[in-house]
Design a protein around this motif. Structure first.
Motif, PDB file in Angstrom:
ATOM      1  N   GLY A 321       0.796  -1.221   0.000  1.00 35.35           N
ATOM      2  CA  GLY A 321       0.000   0.000   0.000  1.00 35.35           C
ATOM      3  C   GLY A 321       0.825   1.266   0.000  1.00 35.35           C
ATOM      4  O   GLY A 321       0.272   2.362   0.037  1.00 35.35           O
ATOM      5  N   GLN A 322       2.157   1.147  -0.051  1.00 37.98           N
ATOM      6  CA  GLN A 322       3.040   2.312  -0.062  1.00 37.98           C
ATOM      7  C   GLN A 322       3.384   2.668  -1.506  1.00 37.98           C
ATOM      8  O   GLN A 322       4.007   1.893  -2.223  1.00 37.98           O
ATOM      9  N   SER A 323       3.017   3.883  -1.923  1.00 30.63           N
ATOM     10  CA  SER A 323       3.148   4.262  -3.330  1.00 30.63           C
ATOM     11  C   SER A 323       4.602   4.480  -3.755  1.00 30.63           C
ATOM     12  O   SER A 323       4.894   4.483  -4.949  1.00 30.63           O
ATOM     13  N   TRP A 324       5.549   4.657  -2.799  1.00 32.76           N
ATOM     14  CA  TRP A 324       6.947   4.838  -3.194  1.00 32.76           C
ATOM     15  C   TRP A 324       7.502   3.591  -3.878  1.00 32.76           C
ATOM     16  O   TRP A 324       8.536   3.651  -4.568  1.00 32.76           O
ATOM     17  N   HIS A 335      -2.958   3.918  -9.862  1.00 29.98           N
ATOM     18  CA  HIS A 335      -4.187   3.701 -10.629  1.00 29.98           C
ATOM     19  C   HIS A 335      -3.866   3.275 -12.064  1.00 29.98           C
ATOM     20  O   HIS A 335      -4.547   2.395 -12.626  1.00 29.98           O
ATOM     21  N   GLU A 336      -2.828   3.887 -12.663  1.00 31.10           N
ATOM     22  CA  GLU A 336      -2.439   3.508 -14.016  1.00 31.10           C
ATOM     23  C   GLU A 336      -1.773   2.134 -14.028  1.00 31.10           C
ATOM     24  O   GLU A 336      -1.995   1.319 -14.931  1.00 31.10           O
ATOM     25  N   PRO A 342      -2.425  -6.732 -12.393  1.00 30.04           N
ATOM     26  CA  PRO A 342      -3.173  -6.901 -11.141  1.00 30.04           C
ATOM     27  C   PRO A 342      -2.264  -6.771  -9.924  1.00 30.04           C
ATOM     28  O   PRO A 342      -1.104  -7.183  -9.949  1.00 30.04           O
ATOM     29  N   GLY A 343      -2.806  -6.175  -8.852  1.00 23.65           N
ATOM     30  CA  GLY A 343      -2.062  -6.037  -7.609  1.00 23.65           C
ATOM     31  C   GLY A 343      -2.552  -7.021  -6.563  1.00 23.65           C
ATOM     32  O   GLY A 343      -3.689  -7.503  -6.621  1.00 23.65           O
ATOM     33  N   ILE A 344      -1.696  -7.306  -5.593  1.00 26.67           N
ATOM     34  CA  ILE A 344      -2.035  -8.249  -4.513  1.00 26.67           C
ATOM     35  C   ILE A 344      -1.554  -7.647  -3.190  1.00 26.67           C
ATOM     36  O   ILE A 344      -0.374  -7.287  -3.061  1.00 26.67           O
ATOM     37  N   VAL A 358      -7.530   0.267  -0.320  1.00 32.81           N
ATOM     38  CA  VAL A 358      -8.977   0.346  -0.551  1.00 32.81           C
ATOM     39  C   VAL A 358      -9.270   1.337  -1.669  1.00 32.81           C
ATOM     40  O   VAL A 358     -10.141   1.116  -2.520  1.00 32.81           O
ATOM     41  N   GLY A 359      -8.530   2.453  -1.710  1.00 29.01           N
ATOM     42  CA  GLY A 359      -8.759   3.466  -2.744  1.00 29.01           C
ATOM     43  C   GLY A 359      -8.377   3.016  -4.132  1.00 29.01           C
ATOM     44  O   GLY A 359      -8.863   3.577  -5.124  1.00 29.01           O
ATOM     45  N   TRP A 360      -7.505   2.016  -4.232  1.00 27.82           N
ATOM     46  CA  TRP A 360      -7.110   1.535  -5.559  1.00 27.82           C
ATOM     47  C   TRP A 360      -8.156   0.621  -6.175  1.00 27.82           C
ATOM     48  O   TRP A 360      -8.036   0.226  -7.338  1.00 27.82           O
ATOM     49  N   GLY A 361      -9.156   0.228  -5.413  1.00 31.33           N
ATOM     50  CA  GLY A 361     -10.298  -0.483  -5.964  1.00 31.33           C
ATOM     51  C   GLY A 361     -10.095  -1.963  -6.164  1.00 31.33           C
ATOM     52  O   GLY A 361      -9.184  -2.584  -5.606  1.00 31.33           O
ATOM     53  N   HIS A 362     -10.956  -2.536  -7.015  1.00 32.39           N
ATOM     54  CA  HIS A 362     -10.999  -3.982  -7.194  1.00 32.39           C
ATOM     55  C   HIS A 362      -9.802  -4.533  -7.961  1.00 32.39           C
ATOM     56  O   HIS A 362      -9.610  -5.743  -8.023  1.00 32.39           O
ATOM     57  N   ARG A 363      -8.968  -3.671  -8.552  1.00 27.30           N
ATOM     58  CA  ARG A 363      -7.811  -4.158  -9.307  1.00 27.30           C
ATOM     59  C   ARG A 363      -6.689  -4.647  -8.394  1.00 27.30           C
ATOM     60  O   ARG A 363      -5.711  -5.217  -8.858  1.00 27.30           O
ATOM     61  N   VAL A 364      -6.822  -4.383  -7.087  1.00 23.88           N
ATOM     62  CA  VAL A 364      -5.863  -4.900  -6.111  1.00 23.88           C
ATOM     63  C   VAL A 364      -6.575  -5.934  -5.247  1.00 23.88           C
ATOM     64  O   VAL A 364      -7.524  -5.624  -4.539  1.00 23.88           O
ATOM     65  N   MET A 365      -6.116  -7.172  -5.318  1.00 22.23           N
ATOM     66  CA  MET A 365      -6.711  -8.270  -4.547  1.00 22.23           C
ATOM     67  C   MET A 365      -6.277  -8.173  -3.088  1.00 22.23           C
ATOM     68  O   MET A 365      -5.085  -8.104  -2.795  1.00 22.23           O
ATOM     69  N   ASN A 366      -7.229  -8.172  -2.174  1.00 20.15           N
ATOM     70  CA  ASN A 366      -6.953  -8.043  -0.745  1.00 20.15           C
ATOM     71  C   ASN A 366      -7.217  -9.378  -0.066  1.00 20.15           C
ATOM     72  O   ASN A 366      -8.343  -9.874  -0.052  1.00 20.15           O
ATOM     73  N   VAL A 367      -6.164 -10.007   0.488  1.00 16.97           N
ATOM     74  CA  VAL A 367      -6.296 -11.289   1.171  1.00 16.97           C
ATOM     75  C   VAL A 367      -5.603 -11.199   2.525  1.00 16.97           C
ATOM     76  O   VAL A 367      -4.721 -10.359   2.749  1.00 16.97           O
ATOM     77  N   GLY A 368      -6.009 -12.078   3.436  1.00 15.21           N
ATOM     78  CA  GLY A 368      -5.430 -12.099   4.772  1.00 15.21           C
ATOM     79  C   GLY A 368      -5.023 -13.498   5.181  1.00 15.21           C
ATOM     80  O   GLY A 368      -5.684 -14.479   4.848  1.00 15.21           O
TER      81      GLY A 368
END
Length: 415
Positions: A321-324, A335-336, A342-344, A358-368
Motif C-alpha cells: 500500500g506504499q506508493s513509493w 491507478h495507471e 493486477p495487484g495483490i 482500498v482506494g485503488w479499488g478492485h484491481r488490487v486483490m486483498n487477502v489475509g
C-alpha cells in the motif's frame, strides 16, 4: 588441447557438475599457476583433463544478439550469489583493473538467472544459448548439456555433429558413440581389409533422395506432431514483490508461500536460507495456459535491471500500500499501474487493509493470512488456511494471464 575445438559452455558446465577446478591463468600452458581474473589470458579446466581456453573467446551465450565472451560468463558464475547492485559494482571494478584488455559484459538479471540455471544443470534449454554449429534444432546441444550436467565427458563439436549426421542418428546416441571403442563385426571380417568404393551409388540415389518442397495442402503441415517441433520459445512470466521491510512476503519466504502453500515469517529460521537471494524462480501448473507441464515464474523485488519489453511479462505486483514502491516502475501512478497489471495485498486476517489499498479499488486483490503463532519447536502447525489463500491468488493470476494472451507457446506483446 584436442585437435577438435571444445565448446567453453559445455566444459564449464561439466566442470561445475564434476567439481573440477576452474583456474584463470596467464598462459596457454595447462600447468600454469592460477592468477587473478584481471591478469588472466586463459581459463584452465581441470576435469576430465586439463584444457586451457582463451579467456576472451566468444561463447554461444548471446546478449542483445551479440556473443558473450568466456571471461564475462565465468565472472557471472563467480558472482551468482550476490545481488544485482553488488554484481554491477564488481564488474565495474574489474573493468578498471583490465585497463583496455576488453570489458566484462554486465548481464541483465534475467540473462544471469537463465545462465546460472543452465550451468547448474537445473535446465537443459536456454533462450540465450545458440545451438552448436550444424545443430539446427538444438537436439545435439541438449544431449551434450545433459551429459555434462551428469559429470560425463562432453562430446566435441565436430564429433557429435559428424556422427549424428542430418537426422540419421539420435543425438544422444551420437554423444555416447563419440567415446566408443570401434570393433569389427561379421560383415567387416568377411569383406576383408580392402576398402570398397560405393560413391557411384550416391549419384543414382540422389534422384530418389531429393527433398520436394512442402505444399500448403500437404498433410505434414497440418500434422500436430510435426508442428509441435517448430513452436517458438515462450519467455518466463515475472512477479514483482514489495521491497518494504513491513511486507509479510519477502524473498526469504515467498517461495514457501506460493509454491509450498504455507506462510512463515520472513525472518524465521525456515525462511533464512533464501534471505540473500536477489531473484528466485518457482514452478506452477497453469491449466488454462499450459496444461501439460508447469510454468516457471521469475520473482524479483524491483525493476532496476528491466528492459522495456520485460514489462509485458509482469503478471502480478505484490504491494503493502506504499506508493513509493512504484517510483521506478513503467507506470508510477498506482491507478495507471493496476489498469495493466493486477495487484495483490497480503495482510493479517481480521485487520483492515490500508486506505490506499482500498482506494485503488478492485484491481488490487486483498487477502489475509492467520497470524503466526510461536511454538516451542518454532513451527506453527495450524496453517491449514494458507493453501486456500494461495490457491485464490494463483486463480486470479491465471485468469489475468489468460485474458492478456498468455498461451502454451507465446506471451503477450503488450499489456
Amino acid at each position: 588441447m584436442a585437435a577438435v575445438e571444445q565448446d567453453p559452455l559445455l566444459l564449464l558446465r561439466q566442470s561445475i557438475a564434476s567439481g573440477g577446478a576452474i583456474l584463470p591463468t596467464a598462459s596457454d600452458d595447462a600447468s600454469a599457476p592460477e592468477v587473478s581474473l584481471s591478469q588472466a589470458t586463459h581459463l584452465t579446466f581441470t576435469s576430465p583433463s586439463r584444457i586451457a581456453l582463451p579467456i576472451d573467446m566468444p561463447t554461444r551465450f548471446t546478449s542483445d544478439d551479440e556473443p558473450v565472451d568466456l571471461r564475462s560468463i565465468y565472472f557471472a558464475w563467480l558472482n551468482r550469489e550476490v545481488a544485482i547492485p553488488e554484481y554491477n559494482a564488481s564488474a565495474s571494478q574489474l573493468n578498471d583493473e583490465l585497463a583496455g584488455k576488453g570489458p566484462v559484459r554486465k548481464l541483465s538479471f534475467v540473462e544471469r538467472l537463465d545462465l546460472i540455471t543452465w550451468l547448474e544443470g537445473a535446465s537443459e534449454e536456454s533462450e540465450y544459448i545458440k545451438p552448436l554449429a550444424g545443430d539446427k534444432d538444438g537436439s545435439t546441444s541438449t544431449a551434450a548439456a545433459a551429459l555434462a550436467s551428469k559429470g560425463a565427458a562432453a562430446p566435441t563439436i565436430g564429433a557429435a555433429v559428424g556422427r549424428s549426421g542430418k537426422g540419421t542418428l539420435d543425438p544422444r546416441l551420437a554423444a555416447i558413440y563419440n567415446s566408443e571403442r570401434k570393433m569389427g563385426d561379421r560383415n567387416s571380417v568377411l569383406r576383408g581389409i580392402k576398402p570398397t568404393d560405393f560413391s557411384h551409388v550416391r549419384k543414382h540415389a540422389a534422384i530418389f533422395m531429393s527433398k520436394k518442397p512442402l505444399q500448403p495442402s500437404s498433410t505434414n503441415v497440418s500434422n500436430p506432431s510435426i508442428a509441435s517441433h517448430q513452436k517458438p520459445k515462450r519467455p518466463d512470466p515475472i512477479i514483482l514483490l514489495s521491497p518494504s521491510a513491513s511486507s509479510l512476503l519477502r524473498m526469504s519466504n515467498i517461495k514457501s508461500f506460493l509454491e509450498g502453500g504455507q506462510y512463515v515469517p520472513p525472518d524465521s529460521v525456515a525462511a533464512s536460507s533464501s534471505n540473500s537471494a536477489s531473484m528466485l524462480h518457482i514452478n506452477r501448473l497453469m491449466k488454462d495456459v499450459e496444461p501439460n507441464r508447469p510454468m516457471r515464474f521469475i520473482l524479483v523485488e524491483g525493476p532496476e535491471q528491466f528492459k522495456p519489453e520485460y514489462w509485458n511479462r509482469v503478471v502480478a505486483v505484490f504491494t503493502t500500500g506504499q506508493s513509493w514502491q512504484f517510483k521506478n516502475y513503467k507506470w508510477s501512478s498506482p491507478h495507471e499501474l493496476f489498469r495493466h497489471i493486477p495487484g495483490i495485498y497480503v495482510g493479517w486476517r481480521g485487520e483492515q487493509p490500508p486506505e490506499s489499498v482500498v482506494g485503488w479499488g478492485h484491481r488490487v486483490m486483498n487477502v489475509g493470512v492467520e497470524r503466526w503463532k510461536e511454538t516451542a519447536h518454532g513451527v506453527d502447525t495450524s496453517r491449514w488456511r494458507d493453501r486456500e489463500v494461495v490457491e485464490g491468488i494463483w486463480k486470479m493470476i491465471e485468469g489475468n494471464m489468460r485474458s492478456k494472451g498468455w498461451r502454451r507457446d507465446q506471451a503477450p506483446s503488450s499489456i
